[in-house]
Design an enzyme around this catalytic site. Structure first.
Site, PDB file in Angstrom:
ATOM      1  N   ARG A 206      16.293  -3.608 -22.877  1.00 46.40           N
ATOM      2  CA  ARG A 206      14.905  -3.323 -22.480  1.00 46.40           C
ATOM      3  C   ARG A 206      14.670  -3.714 -21.028  1.00 46.40           C
ATOM      4  O   ARG A 206      14.002  -3.000 -20.284  1.00 46.40           O
ATOM      5  CB  ARG A 206      13.924  -4.100 -23.374  1.00 46.40           C
ATOM      6  N   PHE A 222      11.564   6.717 -31.245  1.00 50.01           N
ATOM      7  CA  PHE A 222      11.861   5.701 -32.262  1.00 50.01           C
ATOM      8  C   PHE A 222      11.420   4.338 -31.702  1.00 50.01           C
ATOM      9  O   PHE A 222      12.191   3.389 -31.613  1.00 50.01           O
ATOM     10  CB  PHE A 222      13.357   5.679 -32.626  1.00 50.01           C
ATOM     11  N   ASP A 244       6.897   7.150 -33.071  1.00 50.03           N
ATOM     12  CA  ASP A 244       7.564   6.598 -34.241  1.00 50.03           C
ATOM     13  C   ASP A 244       6.956   7.234 -35.488  1.00 50.03           C
ATOM     14  O   ASP A 244       5.786   7.611 -35.493  1.00 50.03           O
ATOM     15  CB  ASP A 244       7.408   5.069 -34.303  1.00 50.03           C
ATOM     16  N   ASP A 291      16.354   5.307 -29.706  1.00 51.47           N
ATOM     17  CA  ASP A 291      16.811   4.106 -30.421  1.00 51.47           C
ATOM     18  C   ASP A 291      16.523   4.275 -31.915  1.00 51.47           C
ATOM     19  O   ASP A 291      15.676   3.573 -32.476  1.00 51.47           O
ATOM     20  CB  ASP A 291      16.102   2.867 -29.849  1.00 51.47           C
ATOM     21  N   CYS A 331      22.783   2.054 -33.949  1.00 56.10           N
ATOM     22  CA  CYS A 331      22.947   0.717 -34.542  1.00 56.10           C
ATOM     23  C   CYS A 331      23.654   0.803 -35.891  1.00 56.10           C
ATOM     24  O   CYS A 331      23.579  -0.127 -36.690  1.00 56.10           O
ATOM     25  CB  CYS A 331      21.598   0.002 -34.651  1.00 56.10           C
TER      26      CYS A 331
HETATM   27  N1  SAH Z   1      13.212   0.841 -30.216  1.00 53.00           N
HETATM   28  C1  SAH Z   1      12.656  -0.117 -31.133  1.00 53.00           C
HETATM   29  C2  SAH Z   1      13.435  -0.234 -32.415  1.00 53.00           C
HETATM   30  C3  SAH Z   1      13.575   1.055 -33.172  1.00 53.00           C
HETATM   31  S1  SAH Z   1      14.033   0.848 -34.852  1.00 53.00           S
HETATM   32  C4  SAH Z   1      12.518  -1.463 -30.451  1.00 53.00           C
HETATM   33  O1  SAH Z   1      12.970  -1.617 -29.306  1.00 53.00           O
HETATM   34  O2  SAH Z   1      11.952  -2.367 -31.042  1.00 53.00           O
HETATM   35  C5  SAH Z   1      13.983   2.478 -35.424  1.00 53.00           C
HETATM   36  C6  SAH Z   1      12.591   3.062 -35.606  1.00 53.00           C
HETATM   37  O3  SAH Z   1      12.739   4.423 -35.926  1.00 53.00           O
HETATM   38  C7  SAH Z   1      11.759   2.468 -36.719  1.00 53.00           C
HETATM   39  O4  SAH Z   1      10.564   1.971 -36.189  1.00 53.00           O
HETATM   40  C8  SAH Z   1      11.462   3.634 -37.679  1.00 53.00           C
HETATM   41  O5  SAH Z   1      10.128   3.638 -38.190  1.00 53.00           O
HETATM   42  C9  SAH Z   1      11.664   4.791 -36.773  1.00 53.00           C
HETATM   43  N2  SAH Z   1      12.028   6.075 -37.413  1.00 53.00           N
HETATM   44  C10 SAH Z   1      12.886   6.297 -38.421  1.00 53.00           C
HETATM   45  N3  SAH Z   1      13.031   7.635 -38.631  1.00 53.00           N
HETATM   46  C11 SAH Z   1      12.255   8.249 -37.720  1.00 53.00           C
HETATM   47  C12 SAH Z   1      11.992   9.607 -37.397  1.00 53.00           C
HETATM   48  N4  SAH Z   1      12.591  10.597 -38.061  1.00 53.00           N
HETATM   49  N5  SAH Z   1      11.133   9.880 -36.393  1.00 53.00           N
HETATM   50  C13 SAH Z   1      10.529   8.877 -35.704  1.00 53.00           C
HETATM   51  N6  SAH Z   1      10.750   7.570 -35.945  1.00 53.00           N
HETATM   52  C14 SAH Z   1      11.601   7.259 -36.929  1.00 53.00           C
END
Ligand code: SAH
Length: 387
Positions: A206, A222, A244, A291, A331
């Site tokens: 980040r 995401f 998200d 992500d 991940c």
């Molecule tokens: N980038 C974030 C962590 C992401 S974790 C950080 O830095 O904190 C992955 C995320 O993807 C979760 O919040 C989950 O709700 C979301 N997610 C899962 N499938 C998804 C989709 N199809 N479209 C959008 N978001 C999604």
């Protein structure tokens, strides 16, 4: 003490992984076991001839049947053994300067990477969130709570027993708690959020993205609670869009952006990123962050996960402005660095764009990787320059 443990005996020629100190034993390697073994019991793992290999804990007869904690016949595996591992883990974090005045949220215990397979503990100031998928370590949770109270000044402790899918506050309990990450204020949603409430593993990445953000239009896909978004805004991004699929995540993102004084520069939307990335136009964004959650939870899911990663990366590469950047992550522990690179290569080729790797990224230093367990390197990322 160890002599009272029951034993499991590996099939001939199945001992190599254990001799290489890999902490997982799968059912296919097990020849026979002592009668009366129960889930969570400590066990001595032996080769087919009965020679000592390791001590671990039995998880049941299918799949990953045993997680190993000790490869030294002369060590006693008792409560003191595990408490020593807590001290060792704390020492690494202290060496990394954690916690600090600027960063009060960090990972104290990182499973295999700290010699505690399946056990994770994240700290947010005086709140701890423990997650375990190792029934064998349940008896040491009270010792961990004592350690957290005495040596980490913890007042609230949440425990997520992900093996049995039960979770609760062991001590105290505020479902959201505030902490600092590189001077930025975040809320971790301990009991209703994802994982342990915040994705601490992305802290260093980040910061990097923050440095690339000045004057740029950024898409945080995401986004969860907007970790990358808040750093991009501090880095003087022109505008940040956070997307998200979870309404709770988007609400947290809005709060985190607002609490840091950046609400004017951010839009946050509940949407499916697969669809969102498909409909954005070329040039809408100068910098895109991808992500996603772990698409491959098992090895069987890898081919479908690979298609998912390719889809989002292809669409992001097609869309990002010429001379822009894409920070992309996986991940999934089952998708290794080589496969991830192949997926990025395939997406780049199909996008028709000129793509260069400018950074290879990983999980934060408070998420150590065991050299004996490559799977503990679960977070892979790349910074890409797209022309
Ligand atoms: N980038 C974030 C962590 C992401 S974790 C950080 O830095 O904190 C992955 C995320 O993807 C979760 O919040 C989950 O709700 C979301 N997610 C899962 N499938 C998804 C989709 N199809 N479209 C959008 N978001 C999604």
């Amino acid at each position: 003490m160890k002599s009272t443990f029951k034993s499991i005996y590996l099939k001939p020629k199945k001992e190599r992984a254990v001799l290489n100190r890999h902490p997982w034993v799968f059912s296919g390697a097990v020849g026979k076991l002592d009668a009366g073994l129960k889930i969570g019991d400590p066990v001595v793992v032996r080769d087919h001839a009965g020679n000592f290999l390791a001590v671990g804990h039995w998880r049941g007869a299918d799949g990953l049947v045993c997680r190993l904690v000790c490869f030294d016949q002369d060590r006693v595996v008792d409560d003191a053994f595990f408490v020593q591992r807590f001290f060792d883990a704390k020492k690494l974090r202290t060496g990394l300067g954690l916690p600090s005045a600027q960063t009060t949220g960090y990972r104290l215990l990182n499973g295999e990477g700290d010699g505690l397979p399946g056990l994770v503990c994240d700290l947010y100031e005086t709140t701890a969130c423990i997650r375990s998928s190792n029934p064998g370590l349940l008896p040491v949770i009270p010792k961990l709570c004592d350690f957290l109270a005495s040596h980490c000044a913890c007042r609230d402790i949440y425990f997520d027993n992900s093996d049995e899918k039960v979770s609760s506050w062991l001590i105290g309990g505020e479902h959201r708690c505030e902490f600092l990450e590189n001077g930025l204020r975040f809320l971790a949603d301990i009991s209703d959020g994802q994982k342990t409430g915040h994705f601490l593993d992305q802290r260093y990445n980040r910061s990097l993205v923050g440095e690339f953000s000045s004057g740029r239009t950024v898409l945080d896909a995401f986004s969860y609670s907007g970790g990358f978004s808040v750093y991009a805004l501090r880095g003087e991004a022109k505008r940040v869009m956070s997307v998200d699929i979870s309404a709770n995540a988007v609400e947290l993102c809005r709060i985190n952006v607002r609490n840091n004084g950046f609400a004017g520069g951010n839009d946050a939307e509940v949407a499916d990123c697969f669809d969102y990335l498909r409909q954005i136009k070329k040039g809408d964004y100068d910098l895109i962050i991808l992500d996603p959650p772990a698409f491959a939870k098992t090895t069987h899911a890898v081919p479908q996960a690979a298609r998912g990663y390719k889809d989002i990366n292809l669409n992001a590469m097609k869309a990002v402005r010429k001379g822009g950047f894409l920070f992309t992550f996986s991940c999934s522990q089952h998708v290794d660095t080589d496969l991830f690179k192949k997926i990025i290569f395939a997406a780049a080729k199909d996008s028709g764009r000129d793509v260069n790797i400018i950074a290879e990224l990983s999980q934060g230093f408070d998420h150590p990787v065991s050299v004996y367990c490559p799977q503990s390197h679960y977070l892979k990322g790349m910074g890409l320059y797209v022309r």
